[in-house]
Design a protein around this motif. Sequence first.
Motif, PDB file in Angstrom:
ATOM      1  N   ASP A  24       0.228  -6.789 -12.428  1.00  0.00           N
ATOM      2  CA  ASP A  24       0.272  -5.447 -11.848  1.00  0.00           C
ATOM      3  C   ASP A  24       1.694  -5.189 -11.397  1.00  0.00           C
ATOM      4  O   ASP A  24       2.460  -6.115 -11.122  1.00  0.00           O
ATOM      5  N   GLU A  36     -10.812  -3.752 -16.296  1.00  0.00           N
ATOM      6  CA  GLU A  36     -11.991  -2.927 -16.074  1.00  0.00           C
ATOM      7  C   GLU A  36     -12.916  -3.644 -15.097  1.00  0.00           C
ATOM      8  O   GLU A  36     -12.800  -4.849 -14.872  1.00  0.00           O
ATOM      9  N   LYS A  37     -13.850  -2.916 -14.549  1.00  0.00           N
ATOM     10  CA  LYS A  37     -14.876  -3.542 -13.729  1.00  0.00           C
ATOM     11  C   LYS A  37     -15.806  -4.353 -14.624  1.00  0.00           C
ATOM     12  O   LYS A  37     -16.075  -3.993 -15.771  1.00  0.00           O
ATOM     13  N   GLY A  93       0.776  -1.226   0.000  1.00  0.00           N
ATOM     14  CA  GLY A  93       0.000   0.000   0.000  1.00  0.00           C
ATOM     15  C   GLY A  93       0.804   1.270   0.000  1.00  0.00           C
ATOM     16  O   GLY A  93       0.235   2.370   0.031  1.00  0.00           O
ATOM     17  N   GLU A 101       5.122   2.940 -11.223  1.00  0.00           N
ATOM     18  CA  GLU A 101       4.108   3.775 -11.874  1.00  0.00           C
ATOM     19  C   GLU A 101       4.336   3.792 -13.386  1.00  0.00           C
ATOM     20  O   GLU A 101       5.468   3.650 -13.855  1.00  0.00           O
ATOM     21  N   ASN A 153      -2.557  -1.325  -8.552  1.00  0.00           N
ATOM     22  CA  ASN A 153      -1.915  -0.087  -8.962  1.00  0.00           C
ATOM     23  C   ASN A 153      -2.337   0.271 -10.388  1.00  0.00           C
ATOM     24  O   ASN A 153      -3.144   1.188 -10.586  1.00  0.00           O
ATOM     25  N   GLU A 154      -1.826  -0.443 -11.369  1.00  0.00           N
ATOM     26  CA  GLU A 154      -2.189  -0.237 -12.780  1.00  0.00           C
ATOM     27  C   GLU A 154      -2.378  -1.614 -13.415  1.00  0.00           C
ATOM     28  O   GLU A 154      -1.523  -2.098 -14.166  1.00  0.00           O
ATOM     29  N   GLU A 206     -11.118  -6.717  -6.177  1.00  0.00           N
ATOM     30  CA  GLU A 206     -11.432  -5.293  -6.135  1.00  0.00           C
ATOM     31  C   GLU A 206     -10.400  -4.525  -6.951  1.00  0.00           C
ATOM     32  O   GLU A 206      -9.200  -4.623  -6.707  1.00  0.00           O
ATOM     33  N   ILE A 207     -10.881  -3.742  -7.899  1.00  0.00           N
ATOM     34  CA  ILE A 207      -9.970  -3.043  -8.798  1.00  0.00           C
ATOM     35  C   ILE A 207      -9.128  -2.013  -8.044  1.00  0.00           C
ATOM     36  O   ILE A 207      -7.971  -1.743  -8.407  1.00  0.00           O
ATOM     37  N   ASN A 208      -9.661  -1.465  -6.967  1.00  0.00           N
ATOM     38  CA  ASN A 208      -8.917  -0.459  -6.211  1.00  0.00           C
ATOM     39  C   ASN A 208      -7.776  -1.051  -5.394  1.00  0.00           C
ATOM     40  O   ASN A 208      -6.970  -0.309  -4.824  1.00  0.00           O
ATOM     41  N   ALA A 209      -7.705  -2.382  -5.341  1.00  0.00           N
ATOM     42  CA  ALA A 209      -6.604  -3.018  -4.628  1.00  0.00           C
ATOM     43  C   ALA A 209      -5.319  -3.068  -5.467  1.00  0.00           C
ATOM     44  O   ALA A 209      -4.274  -3.470  -4.958  1.00  0.00           O
TER      45      ALA A 209
END
Length: 249
Positions: free
Chosen positions: A129, A230-231, A13, A133, A90-91, A85-88
Motif C-alpha cells: 500500500d 478485495e474482501k 490517517g 494517491e 489507502n489503495e 480491515e480493508i478500510n485501514a
Amino acid sequence: MSIVDQLYAAYHGGPALSRVEVGAGSLEQAYQLQRQVVEEEDKLGNPLAGYKISLTSGETQDLFGANEPLYGALLQDSIANNVVEINAFNEPLIEVELMFLIDRQIDPDDDETTILEKTRIAPGIEIPDSRYEDWFPKLALNQIVMDRAVAGKVVVGEAQEGLTKAELNDLTVHVSLDQQLLVTGNSNDVMGNPLNAVKWLIDALARNNQRLEAGMVVSSGTFMLPKPLEKGLYQADFERIGQVQVEVV
C-alpha cells in the motif's frame, strides 16, 4: 510541511500525497528520507521490524522503469495477524512471498549457506500500500523508496528451518480467494531464487551502513504480479513450504 512529515501524516490517517510531491532527486536521497520516516515512527514506539524487497521480477521492474530491486522498511505494526480491515488501507494490493525470519545477525560477507543457517523461512502474504494517491503502477522510483517501498502489511505463516537454496528453486504457489483459484506463481520470478533477493538486500543495506539483525522479518519478493485487494479469505499454498491465510474484512 516536509515530505517526511507528509508521509508520516499519511501513514497515520492523514491525506494521501499527490504524485507531484516528489521530495528527492536521487535514490540515495530517497533512502535517506525513508530512514527519517522510520526514525520518526521509532520515536512513537513503532520500531523497525525488518524489510521488504520490491521489483524482484523483470515484469515488475518494467512496470516502473527500474533496472534493479528496491527495499523498504517494515515497521512493527506492518506485521499483521490473519485478519485485516480493508478500510485501514489507502489503495492496497495483494502479493505472495517467502518470509525470511532472521535468527542471528547477518553480516555482509556471509555466504548463502550461512545466510540459510541464520534464518527460517515461512510462507507469506504481503499487502502493499502507498501513502500516495493513484499510485500503481505510476509512482516514480524515488517516491517508492521514500514510501518504504510501498510497505503495507505482511502476514507470516509457520516457519521452517534447514531449507537449502535448491529447495527454494522453482517453487509453485497457488493463491485462492474464497476457495476459487486466483493465480499461480513461481519462485523463479524472484530474481531466479528468493535467496538471491535476500543476498541483494544484504549488500544494499551494507552500502547504507545497515544490516539484518536477529528478530527481523524479510519479505523477499512476490511470486505473482500484484492484484487489487478485495474482501474475502485469501489462501496461499506454497509447494514444499506450507500454507498461509489472511481474511480481509
